[in-house]
Design a protein around this motif. Structure first.
Motif, PDB file in Angstrom:
ATOM      1  N   THR A 133      14.546   1.341   2.274  1.00  0.00           N
ATOM      2  CA  THR A 133      13.875   2.417   3.000  1.00  0.00           C
ATOM      3  C   THR A 133      12.715   2.975   2.187  1.00  0.00           C
ATOM      4  O   THR A 133      11.633   3.224   2.722  1.00  0.00           O
ATOM      5  N   LEU A 188       9.947   0.469   2.186  1.00  0.00           N
ATOM      6  CA  LEU A 188       9.317   0.476   3.501  1.00  0.00           C
ATOM      7  C   LEU A 188       8.322   1.627   3.623  1.00  0.00           C
ATOM      8  O   LEU A 188       7.203   1.440   4.106  1.00  0.00           O
ATOM      9  N   ARG A 196       4.299   1.134   4.174  1.00  0.00           N
ATOM     10  CA  ARG A 196       3.629   1.762   5.319  1.00  0.00           C
ATOM     11  C   ARG A 196       2.483   2.651   4.858  1.00  0.00           C
ATOM     12  O   ARG A 196       1.419   2.682   5.480  1.00  0.00           O
ATOM     13  N   GLU A 204      12.137  -4.187   7.874  1.00  0.00           N
ATOM     14  CA  GLU A 204      12.688  -3.579   9.090  1.00  0.00           C
ATOM     15  C   GLU A 204      13.782  -4.454   9.681  1.00  0.00           C
ATOM     16  O   GLU A 204      14.803  -3.949  10.142  1.00  0.00           O
TER      17      GLU A 204
END
Length: 69
Positions: free
Chosen positions: A7, A10, A14, A60
């Motif tokens: 997470t 990620l 992003r 994801e």
């Protein structure tokens, strides 16, 4: 990697993806005002952005469990 690490990774990817988007937009805007657009630099940034998008998709997929319907 555990779920928490994925997470966090990620979120980082992003953020970097958004930063590249902003950098590309800035280069294009600067090129419009100066009349010179560095196509090679823009192409490199777009390629990096695509690699990040692929990495984001992989993470994801790892975070979302497969549901057999």
């Amino acid at each position: 990697m555990n779920e928490q690490e994925l997470t966090k990774r990620l979120e980082y990817l992003r953020s970097e993806h958004r930063d590249l988007d902003a950098a590309i937009a800035a280069l294009l805007e600067a090129g419009e005002t100066s009349g010179f657009v560095d196509q090679l630099q823009i192409a490199r940034l777009k390629k990096r952005k695509l690699r990040l998008k692929d990495q984001i998709a992989i993470i994801e997929d790892n975070l979302v469990p497969d549901i057999i319907a």
